[in-house]
Scaffold this motif. Structure first.
Motif, PDB file in Angstrom:
ATOM      1  N   UNK A   6       5.591  -0.533   2.805  1.00 39.12           N
ATOM      2  CA  UNK A   6       4.483  -0.877   1.923  1.00 39.12           C
ATOM      3  C   UNK A   6       4.886  -1.967   0.936  1.00 39.12           C
ATOM      4  N   UNK A   7       6.119  -1.895   0.419  1.00 40.45           N
ATOM      5  CA  UNK A   7       6.574  -2.931  -0.528  1.00 40.45           C
ATOM      6  C   UNK A   7       6.744  -4.262   0.186  1.00 40.45           C
ATOM      7  N   UNK A   8       7.197  -4.271   1.418  1.00 44.62           N
ATOM      8  CA  UNK A   8       7.316  -5.519   2.170  1.00 44.62           C
ATOM      9  C   UNK A   8       5.937  -6.122   2.425  1.00 44.62           C
ATOM     10  N   UNK A   9       4.990  -5.269   2.753  1.00 44.81           N
ATOM     11  CA  UNK A   9       3.628  -5.768   2.970  1.00 44.81           C
ATOM     12  C   UNK A   9       3.076  -6.373   1.689  1.00 44.81           C
ATOM     13  N   UNK A  10       3.329  -5.715   0.551  1.00 42.00           N
ATOM     14  CA  UNK A  10       2.859  -6.246  -0.725  1.00 42.00           C
ATOM     15  C   UNK A  10       3.469  -7.616  -1.004  1.00 42.00           C
ATOM     16  N   UNK A  11       4.763  -7.771  -0.674  1.00 40.96           N
ATOM     17  CA  UNK A  11       5.422  -9.059  -0.887  1.00 40.96           C
ATOM     18  C   UNK A  11       4.756 -10.153  -0.055  1.00 40.96           C
ATOM     19  N   UNK A  12       4.407  -9.843   1.179  1.00 40.07           N
ATOM     20  CA  UNK A  12       3.754 -10.830   2.038  1.00 40.07           C
ATOM     21  C   UNK A  12       2.399 -11.211   1.455  1.00 40.07           C
ATOM     22  N   UNK A  13       1.650 -10.217   0.966  1.00 43.29           N
ATOM     23  CA  UNK A  13       0.346 -10.510   0.369  1.00 43.29           C
ATOM     24  C   UNK A  13       0.483 -11.387  -0.872  1.00 43.29           C
ATOM     25  N   UNK A  14       1.591 -11.195  -1.627  1.00 41.18           N
ATOM     26  CA  UNK A  14       1.808 -11.975  -2.847  1.00 41.18           C
ATOM     27  C   UNK A  14       2.439 -13.329  -2.571  1.00 41.18           C
ATOM     28  N   UNK A  15       2.681 -13.638  -1.286  1.00 34.59           N
ATOM     29  CA  UNK A  15       3.267 -14.931  -0.955  1.00 34.59           C
ATOM     30  C   UNK A  15       4.757 -15.013  -1.179  1.00 34.59           C
ATOM     31  N   UNK A  16       5.436 -13.868  -1.250  1.00 36.77           N
ATOM     32  CA  UNK A  16       6.883 -13.845  -1.459  1.00 36.77           C
ATOM     33  C   UNK A  16       7.606 -13.718  -0.130  1.00 36.77           C
ATOM     34  N   UNK A  76       0.142   8.215  -0.428  1.00 35.16           N
ATOM     35  CA  UNK A  76      -1.318   8.157  -0.376  1.00 35.16           C
ATOM     36  C   UNK A  76      -1.808   7.417   0.861  1.00 35.16           C
ATOM     37  N   UNK A  77      -1.050   6.390   1.286  1.00 30.33           N
ATOM     38  CA  UNK A  77      -1.479   5.629   2.464  1.00 30.33           C
ATOM     39  C   UNK A  77      -1.389   6.442   3.745  1.00 30.33           C
ATOM     40  N   UNK A  78      -0.594   7.504   3.729  1.00 30.08           N
ATOM     41  CA  UNK A  78      -0.441   8.350   4.918  1.00 30.08           C
ATOM     42  C   UNK A  78      -1.241   9.635   4.825  1.00 30.08           C
TER      43      UNK A  78
END
Length: 973
Positions: free
Chosen positions: A336-346, A681-683
């Motif tokens: 989930x944290x990796x996905x968030x990084x991709x969404x933030x352009x990191x 929560x996502x699961x």
């Protein structure tokens, strides 16, 4: 000139620096104002292929330009101008040569190690030989070690190591490490006579290996040579550097390798200069991590120097501490944290030595269509071709069980030609046959006979594979490999030779598997003779050395890296996962050849070296702009212990209240808890009501009109099972892997008793009767039990009860008149048929009947017979109604549940006409209740206990409800 003044020129970048990018920037800055071709005169030695690729990308990002000569340190061993053209020996070839020696050692003394460990021992011995070459340790140094004060094992190990001296002798075919050492020494000798014209830089290495350290010293000694060190701790005080002289106590410190390099170059820490003027991403955090990693003898500096860290919440603002309850939750939170990084352009990098964890994360990322760039690839053992090779190797020389055969036939590469659809249908039918009728060990003969009426060509193809695997004799290794490869290819081709193509050797994994098995076959020594079991273990070791790097469209924004690649990454977000003791850092692998003291005396590296290297990887990765430190509180077995580095950071922060350390630690944990809460929560499944306790009410005309005697007890205890079996027509499948279980033991005992009594009256002499019983037992066991250990154990058990059993039969005073015969009768007034197959019915001297049922377990008690176990009582009802031909009019005097256990416990019960009439009336009441539309078939109505396993519990969704809940009747069509 690029480097002014006298050498050695040693420069460094701090932890957290984007090493490839800043290395490229520094080179271009130092060559500013010079013609473009000046960069092409620079030679840069690097330590990994990924480092070279990233450095090229860093130069390319600055536009079209010349590139320096980028060489890998390990490539020197492949340069024929440096190490000659003499043929060498491959890594696998050297290990197989050592397997021959270890095989002879284990044949001489099998107590030294299990034979399945031969390849692991050869691998560790080859690694020791490589280390000796890299560190310049000659075999004589090991031979001179004084082992008198050590255990006998080490003296025996020293004598064995003398056998490998020949691999160090002149003229011996060199392996990769020997060629690298020779090439490095040749290059250094060439530099001494003809120094290179342009600058030479060795960058990104810590000099942890002797050959690399040798090259580093040579580069540092060149007029225009320089070293660029990764992750150098500029915050370490001089007194700490001074205290790290002893390897025995400081080998596990992250900066110890640099101290050893400084000693070799004759410089101090002040002689190592920054490569550029840029600071680390977070200097305050670097100071915190540096202080937490101080050697144990000087951790008192936590108090003195910790007072200088005044803004710990600011220093840890980019740190998140994730403490997940288990590895699954850890993987989900990381994904989930990796996905968030991709969404933030990191850009993001996951760094962990735990390959199981990284595979979990990759699987979780697939949920959002993210494919990470995994530097390690996929282990060949885990690919379809690798698994097929392993399955076939494990089948060699063994009698296959049903599940073993199904694993082979259901493999995705089995029968992979155009006829795979028909193959899968036949495999399904064969599985049902094996589950229902056996045999426990299906062989080629059985398969040919079974397939004769279905698909002869298919049966012949499968039987041919099994024929090729059945030889269990010891054989030379090349012959075993040839058999193994032939059987694997035959299984993949199946019956359709023309349509199978290159399977199983196609695609990236198949090509790698083919390379592995081809090299294995080419390098296999004739002198190595193994059993099929030893061969399977050896193959696992060979395949375990390889990985498959498939061409996939990976998302370059998400990388999965090993710890040693921490110095290469330049990601915005770095996640350090698996930070538990035993994982990161890993425990030093046990060395079967030299103990710690012997290594130190011989001049070899200590086991703690790997811990020190891991600590250096951790120190560099933890200095990235944004960092998540992740661990699981429990693994599959027990609670875990946090990594020593996490403990140090947590303890240091907790002990610095003046700098708000406890608050900083709490904030790190709070960020981790928020991330974990999002992952959970996502699961979380969508809210929904749990299933109710079922009590289906089918139409009365569809309800069963016939039950067996044993099914009546099921109707009383678990009516839902009757509904599922007779109305839904669902039958539980027997286990595919036949075992010597209670069910088989019961069948054996029933068959023994049946044959014993059908053979005529027992001999009057007890000894003759016992001999007859044991002889029948031997015959039945040979026919029905294919497990030698179970046969021996059950024969001994029957032999123990043989005498009291035949004595009891002689004293019973009845004559068996019906044995294991199935009959049925319609109960008057019900329109319902009872079916029974009593184990035995005896005719008593007074003309009455005794009905006997054998129990290999505990017979039902009197109370259980009154309420649940109605089998024999209803058999008496059948007899009274004339349900057993030839016994009409004979009253039932007694029923007996006869235990066949060690005590021959029996539960007899005398009957009269009133008891039989009462049993009949109870049965009528029971059946009439279920002939009412309002009566449902309740699940688990009156089970023996809460843990009683029902065949249809999953169908009834037991677990979402329990026995305390009332059933919910429901009409069904």
């Amino acid at each position: 000139m690029m480097f002014a003044g006298h050498g050695p020129h040693v420069l460094a970048l701090p932890p957290g620096a984007d090493f490839p990018r800043r290395l490229a920037d520094g080179l271009l800055r130092r060559l500013a104002g010079q013609p473009p071709e000046a960069l092409a005169r620079v030679t840069v030695f690097l330590n990994t292929q990924r480092m070279r690729r990233r450095l090229r990308e860093a130069f390319a990002a600055r536009g079209a330009t010349f590139l320096p000569r980028l060489r890998l340190v390990t490539e020197l061993g492949g340069d024929p101008l440096l190490c000659g053209t003499a043929p060498g020996v491959s890594s696998l070839g050297r290990r197989l040569e050592l397997v021959v020696l270890i095989d002879r050692m284990l044949r001489a003394d099998a107590s030294l190690a299990p034979r399945r460990a031969m390849f692991d021992l050869a691998d560790s011995l080859a690694a020791l030989m490589d280390e000796m070459r890299a560190e310049g340790v000659v075999p004589e140094a090991v031979a001179r070690l004084d082992v008198q004060g050590h255990a006998e094992h080490w003296a025996r190990s020293q004598r064995f190591l003398a056998l490998v001296d020949r691999y160090f002798a002149a003229g011996s075919p060199p392996d990769a490490e020997a060629r690298l050492r020779a090439a490095t020494e040749a290059l250094i000798a060439e530099w001494q006579t003809r120094p290179p014209e342009g600058p030479v830089i060795l960058a990104g290495s810590t000099g942890s290996r002797g050959t690399t350290a040798l090259l580093m010293r040579a580069v540092a000694g060149l007029p225009q040579g320089a070293l660029v060190l990764p992750g150098f701790d500029f915050d370490l005080p001089p007194e700490v550097w001074d205290g790290m002289a002893d390897a025995m106590g400081h080998e596990d410190h992250p900066q110890y390798r640099f101290r050893r390099l400084m000693d070799a170059l004759g410089i101090g820490p002040q002689g190592i200069l920054p490569w550029d003027e840029a600071a680390a991403p977070d200097p305050a955090r670097n100071r915190l991590i540096s202080l937490s990693l101080r050697p144990a003898p000087v951790t008192d500096q936590w108090i003195t120097e910790g007072a200088w860290l005044t803004d710990l919440p600011g220093a840890t603002a980019g740190l998140t501490l994730l403490e997940a309850p288990n590895p699954r939750a850890e993987a989900q939170a990381i994904a989930l944290r990796l996905r968030q990084a991709v969404e933030d352009g990191q850009s993001a990098a996951l760094i962990s030595p735990d390959r199981d964890l990284t595979r979990r994360v990759a699987a979780a990322l697939d949920r959002w269509g993210l494919v990470p760039d995994d530097s390690a690839g996929r282990p060949l053992l885990h690919t379809p071709p690798g698994r097929l090779l392993r399955l076939v190797s494990r089948a060699m020389g063994r009698a296959l069980r049903g599940d073993d055969l199904m694993a082979l036939l259901k493999h995705p590469l089995a029968f992979s030609g155009a006829g795979r659809g028909a193959h899968l249908l036949l495999t399904r039918d064969l599985e049902l046959e094996l589950r229902q009728n056996g045999p426990a060990f299906p062989d080629a003969g059985f398969l040919r006979a079974w397939a004769a009426g279905r698909d002869v060509a298919w049966g012949e193809a499968v039987a041919a594979v099994l024929d090729g695997l059945r030889d269990a004799a010891e054989a030379p290794l090349p012959l075993l490999i040839a058999r193994h490869r032939a059987a694997t290819e035959a299984l993949a081709r199946g019956a359709d030779w023309a349509a199978a193509g290159d399977s199983p050797w196609d695609k990236a994994a198949g090509v790698e598997a083919l390379l592995a098995i081809t090299e294995f076959q080419a390098e296999a020594p004739e002198a190595c003779a193994l059993t099929p079991a030893d061969y399977a273990a050896l193959l696992d070791g060979v395949l375990g050395q390889r990985a498959v790097r498939e061409t996939v469209l990976a998302d370059e924004r998400v990388q999965i890296l090993g710890p040693q690649e921490a110095r290469v990454q330049g990601a915005d977000l770095v996640i350090l996962a698996g930070l538990n003791e035993g994982i990161w850092p890993a425990q030093p692998a046990p060395d079967p050849w030299l103990n710690r003291r012997m290594r130190a005396e011989a001049g070899l590296l200590l086991p703690e070296r790997r811990i020190g290297l891991s600590a250096h990887d951790y120190q560099m990765a933890a200095a990235a702009p944004q960092v998540v430190l992740s661990r699981a509180l429990r693994d599959a077995e027990a609670e875990t212990v946090p990594s020593r580095w996490l403990n140090r950071v947590a303890n240091l922060l907790s002990g610095l209240p003046q700098g708000q350390g406890p608050q900083a630690l709490a904030a790190m944990r709070a960020r981790g808890e928020a991330l974990l809460a999002l992952a959970i929560a996502s699961e979380r499944p969508l809210p929904g009501a749990p299933a109710h306790r079922p009590a289906p009410r089918p139409p009365v005309p569809l309800r069963p009109r016939k039950l067996s005697l044993t099914e009546v007890e099921t109707l009383i205890r678990d009516p839902y099972a009757i509904y599922a079996k007779h109305l839904l027509r669902l039958r539980p499948l027997n286990p595919l892997r036949a075992e010597a279980d209670a069910r088989l033991r019961g069948e054996v005992m029933h068959l023994v008793m049946e044959r014993l009594l059908k053979g005529g009256p027992l001999p009057v002499e007890t000894q003759l009767a016992v001999a007859r019983l044991v002889a029948i037992c031997d015959t039945v066991l040979a026919e029905t039990v294919p497990f030698p250990v179970a046969r021996a154990a059950w024969r001994a058990r029957i032999a123990r009860i043989a005498r009291p059993l035949v004595e009891a039969l002689a004293q019973d005073g009845g004559t068996p008149v019906l044995l294991e015969e199935k009959h049925g009768i319609e109960v008057p007034g019900l329109g319902f048929t009872l079916v029974g197959k009593p184990d035995r019915i005896d005719l008593l001297p007074d003309g009455g009947l005794r009905i006997v049922d054998y129990k290999t377990g505990a017979p039902p008690s009197a109370k259980q017979q009154d309420h649940f176990a109605k089998q024999l009582l209803l058999a008496a009802v059948m007899a009274s109604l004339g349900g057993f031909p030839g016994l009409e009019g004979c009253p039932v005097r007694k029923i007996v549940y006869q235990g066949l256990g060690s005590g021959l416990k029996a539960e007899p019960k005398d009957l009269d006409d009133d008891l039989i009439r009462a049993a009949l009336e109870e049965f009528r009441v029971l059946i009439r209740a279920y002939q009412s539309p309002a009566k449902g078939y309740t699940s688990r109505r009156a089970t023996f206990d809460m843990k009683w396993p029902g065949d249809y519990d999953d169908l009834a969704r037991h677990g979402e409800w329990d026995a305390t809940q009332d059933p919910k009747p429901e009409d069904v069509d």
